[in-house]
Design a protein around this motif. Structure first.
Motif, PDB file in Angstrom:
ATOM      1  N   SER A 139     -36.763  -3.023 -41.756  1.00 45.62           N
ATOM      2  CA  SER A 139     -35.659  -2.193 -41.272  1.00 45.62           C
ATOM      3  C   SER A 139     -36.175  -0.864 -40.693  1.00 45.62           C
ATOM      4  N   ASP A 140     -37.514  -0.755 -40.494  1.00 45.04           N
ATOM      5  CA  ASP A 140     -38.065   0.489 -39.952  1.00 45.04           C
ATOM      6  C   ASP A 140     -37.793   0.599 -38.448  1.00 45.04           C
ATOM      7  N   ILE A 141     -38.073   1.745 -37.889  1.00 43.51           N
ATOM      8  CA  ILE A 141     -37.761   2.013 -36.482  1.00 43.51           C
ATOM      9  C   ILE A 141     -38.554   1.111 -35.541  1.00 43.51           C
ATOM     10  N   ASN A 142     -39.813   0.818 -35.878  1.00 42.69           N
ATOM     11  CA  ASN A 142     -40.626  -0.058 -35.024  1.00 42.69           C
ATOM     12  C   ASN A 142     -40.008  -1.448 -34.921  1.00 42.69           C
ATOM     13  N   SER A 143     -39.528  -1.944 -36.057  1.00 45.79           N
ATOM     14  CA  SER A 143     -38.899  -3.266 -36.081  1.00 45.79           C
ATOM     15  C   SER A 143     -37.636  -3.273 -35.236  1.00 45.79           C
ATOM     16  N   LYS A 144     -36.867  -2.187 -35.338  1.00 41.32           N
ATOM     17  CA  LYS A 144     -35.620  -2.110 -34.574  1.00 41.32           C
ATOM     18  C   LYS A 144     -35.891  -2.029 -33.073  1.00 41.32           C
ATOM     19  N   VAL A 145     -36.941  -1.314 -32.702  1.00 38.10           N
ATOM     20  CA  VAL A 145     -37.314  -1.237 -31.287  1.00 38.10           C
ATOM     21  C   VAL A 145     -37.734  -2.618 -30.796  1.00 38.10           C
ATOM     22  N   LEU A 146     -38.528  -3.313 -31.606  1.00 35.53           N
ATOM     23  CA  LEU A 146     -38.987  -4.654 -31.248  1.00 35.53           C
ATOM     24  C   LEU A 146     -37.793  -5.606 -31.142  1.00 35.53           C
ATOM     25  N   ALA A 147     -36.867  -5.501 -32.091  1.00 32.38           N
ATOM     26  CA  ALA A 147     -35.671  -6.345 -32.078  1.00 32.38           C
ATOM     27  C   ALA A 147     -34.837  -6.071 -30.831  1.00 32.38           C
ATOM     28  N   PHE A 148     -34.750  -4.780 -30.439  1.00 27.65           N
ATOM     29  CA  PHE A 148     -34.015  -4.418 -29.229  1.00 27.65           C
ATOM     30  C   PHE A 148     -34.663  -5.074 -28.014  1.00 27.65           C
ATOM     31  N   ALA A 149     -35.998  -5.033 -27.978  1.00 26.29           N
ATOM     32  CA  ALA A 149     -36.728  -5.637 -26.857  1.00 26.29           C
ATOM     33  C   ALA A 149     -36.474  -7.141 -26.803  1.00 26.29           C
ATOM     34  N   ASN A 172     -35.753 -21.389 -29.244  1.00 25.85           N
ATOM     35  CA  ASN A 172     -35.540 -20.437 -28.153  1.00 25.85           C
ATOM     36  C   ASN A 172     -35.370 -19.022 -28.677  1.00 25.85           C
ATOM     37  N   LEU A 173     -35.472 -18.089 -27.766  1.00 34.66           N
ATOM     38  CA  LEU A 173     -35.448 -16.676 -28.110  1.00 34.66           C
ATOM     39  C   LEU A 173     -34.140 -16.261 -28.780  1.00 34.66           C
ATOM     40  N   LEU A 174     -33.022 -16.822 -28.299  1.00 33.57           N
ATOM     41  CA  LEU A 174     -31.717 -16.464 -28.871  1.00 33.57           C
ATOM     42  C   LEU A 174     -31.633 -16.828 -30.352  1.00 33.57           C
ATOM     43  N   MET A 175     -32.128 -18.009 -30.689  1.00 35.36           N
ATOM     44  CA  MET A 175     -32.088 -18.470 -32.075  1.00 35.36           C
ATOM     45  C   MET A 175     -32.985 -17.595 -32.960  1.00 35.36           C
ATOM     46  N   ILE A 176     -34.178 -17.309 -32.476  1.00 34.07           N
ATOM     47  CA  ILE A 176     -35.119 -16.462 -33.223  1.00 34.07           C
ATOM     48  C   ILE A 176     -34.522 -15.077 -33.429  1.00 34.07           C
ATOM     49  N   MET A 177     -33.897 -14.543 -32.366  1.00 31.71           N
ATOM     50  CA  MET A 177     -33.283 -13.221 -32.457  1.00 31.71           C
ATOM     51  C   MET A 177     -32.171 -13.198 -33.504  1.00 31.71           C
ATOM     52  N   GLY A 178     -31.412 -14.284 -33.582  1.00 34.11           N
ATOM     53  CA  GLY A 178     -30.338 -14.370 -34.569  1.00 34.11           C
ATOM     54  C   GLY A 178     -30.883 -14.256 -35.979  1.00 34.11           C
ATOM     55  N   VAL A 179     -31.993 -14.960 -36.242  1.00 41.46           N
ATOM     56  CA  VAL A 179     -32.620 -14.925 -37.572  1.00 41.46           C
ATOM     57  C   VAL A 179     -33.150 -13.518 -37.864  1.00 41.46           C
ATOM     58  N   LEU A 180     -33.868 -12.942 -36.892  1.00 40.33           N
ATOM     59  CA  LEU A 180     -34.452 -11.610 -37.092  1.00 40.33           C
ATOM     60  C   LEU A 180     -33.370 -10.548 -37.306  1.00 40.33           C
ATOM     61  N   ASN A 181     -32.294 -10.658 -36.537  1.00 39.93           N
ATOM     62  CA  ASN A 181     -31.199  -9.696 -36.648  1.00 39.93           C
ATOM     63  C   ASN A 181     -30.566  -9.760 -38.040  1.00 39.93           C
ATOM     64  N   GLU A 182     -30.325 -10.981 -38.512  1.00 38.40           N
ATOM     65  CA  GLU A 182     -29.734 -11.141 -39.857  1.00 38.40           C
ATOM     66  C   GLU A 182     -30.663 -10.562 -40.917  1.00 38.40           C
ATOM     67  N   CYS A 183     -31.942 -10.857 -40.799  1.00 36.03           N
ATOM     68  CA  CYS A 183     -32.913 -10.357 -41.777  1.00 36.03           C
ATOM     69  C   CYS A 183     -32.981  -8.831 -41.771  1.00 36.03           C
ATOM     70  N   MET A 184     -33.012  -8.237 -40.582  1.00 38.89           N
ATOM     71  CA  MET A 184     -33.098  -6.774 -40.517  1.00 38.89           C
ATOM     72  C   MET A 184     -31.837  -6.115 -41.062  1.00 38.89           C
ATOM     73  N   ASN A 185     -30.675  -6.697 -40.763  1.00 40.11           N
ATOM     74  CA  ASN A 185     -29.420  -6.133 -41.267  1.00 40.11           C
ATOM     75  C   ASN A 185     -29.341  -6.187 -42.790  1.00 40.11           C
ATOM     76  N   ARG A 186     -30.002  -7.184 -43.379  1.00 39.95           N
ATOM     77  CA  ARG A 186     -29.958  -7.336 -44.840  1.00 39.95           C
ATOM     78  C   ARG A 186     -31.221  -6.800 -45.516  1.00 39.95           C
ATOM     79  N   ASP A 187     -32.064  -6.101 -44.756  1.00 38.83           N
ATOM     80  CA  ASP A 187     -33.283  -5.492 -45.283  1.00 38.83           C
ATOM     81  C   ASP A 187     -34.251  -6.532 -45.858  1.00 38.83           C
ATOM     82  N   ILE A 188     -34.352  -7.662 -45.166  1.00 38.30           N
ATOM     83  CA  ILE A 188     -35.311  -8.718 -45.517  1.00 38.30           C
ATOM     84  C   ILE A 188     -36.456  -8.624 -44.505  1.00 38.30           C
ATOM     85  N   GLN A 189     -37.679  -8.645 -44.974  1.00 42.31           N
ATOM     86  CA  GLN A 189     -38.826  -8.536 -44.069  1.00 42.31           C
ATOM     87  C   GLN A 189     -39.254  -9.911 -43.570  1.00 42.31           C
TER      88      GLN A 189
END
Length: 197
Positions: free
Chosen positions: A105-115, A76-93
């Motif tokens: 950790s670029d701005i495009n990724s953060k916008v996508l993560a926000f969405a 589900n989306l919540l689980m995927i978001m959790g993984v992506l959020n952890e990766c972005m916070n730790r600068d893992i692509q």
């Protein structure tokens, strides 16, 4: 370091398609997978209980996780978001092939993560709202919700322990001691014994 992550839900599914997609992608972009992580498990299983959870713990800043599509990370989306959020916070692509995402950790990724995050919150709210509406409708139709007043659950914490409790009682073991042995409060033992009689 670059990790190739492959997940299938059942033994009947094959990992070869995902491996082929990742290898073709790497060949096209002149990139190498340093280590493969493969698992056969449901995407609904908690991340911490999967090989993916172990992998995320040891990944470092600058590492890359490649998978065939985002759905491989979770059901589900919540689980995927959790993984992506952890990766972005730790600068893992996180790179996906079918979805064509290059999340860092670029701005495009953060916008996508926000969405994604906003979508997840909307999804949670919709589920909650539908549940409340369904319960209100049932109540309006006269359906009694929950367990009937005065009824007891068919099972308790001590269900299935009857024989052991009787043996301990025959040996004159106190309710407190039985509670400690079985990991419950003495009042739970006392109530259960009254029901047995």
């Amino acid at each position: 370091m670059t990790y190739g992550y492959i997940r299938v839900s059942t033994d009947r599914q094959t990992i070869e398609n995902q491996r082929f997609e990742i290898n073709e992608f790497c060949r096209k972009y002149v990139h190498n997978v340093d280590k493969w992580i493969e698992e056969t498990t449901s995407g609904t299983k908690m991340i911490q209980e999967r090989k993916l959870g172990t992998l995320l713990k040891k990944m470092k800043k600058g590492d890359i996780l490649i998978c065939s599509e985002l759905s491989r990370l979770g059901r589900n989306l919540l689980m995927i978001m959790g993984v992506l959020n952890e990766c972005m916070n730790r600068d893992i692509q996180v790179w996906t092939i079918k979805d064509n995402y290059r999340l860092g950790s670029d701005i495009n990724s953060k916008v996508l993560a926000f969405a994604f995050g906003l979508s997840a919150e909307i999804e949670r709210n919709l589920i909650s709202q539908r549940t409340k509406e369904a319960l209100a409708r049932k109540k309006a139709e006269g359906v009694i919700l929950g367990r009937p007043v005065g009824s007891k659950s068919a099972t308790t914490k001590l269900t299935g322990q009857e024989k052991k409790i009787k043996e301990l009682l025959n040996k004159k073991v106190s309710y407190s001691a039985i509670g400690r042995i079985l990991g419950v409060h003495r009042i739970t033992v006392s109530s259960f014994v009254k029901e047995l009689k």
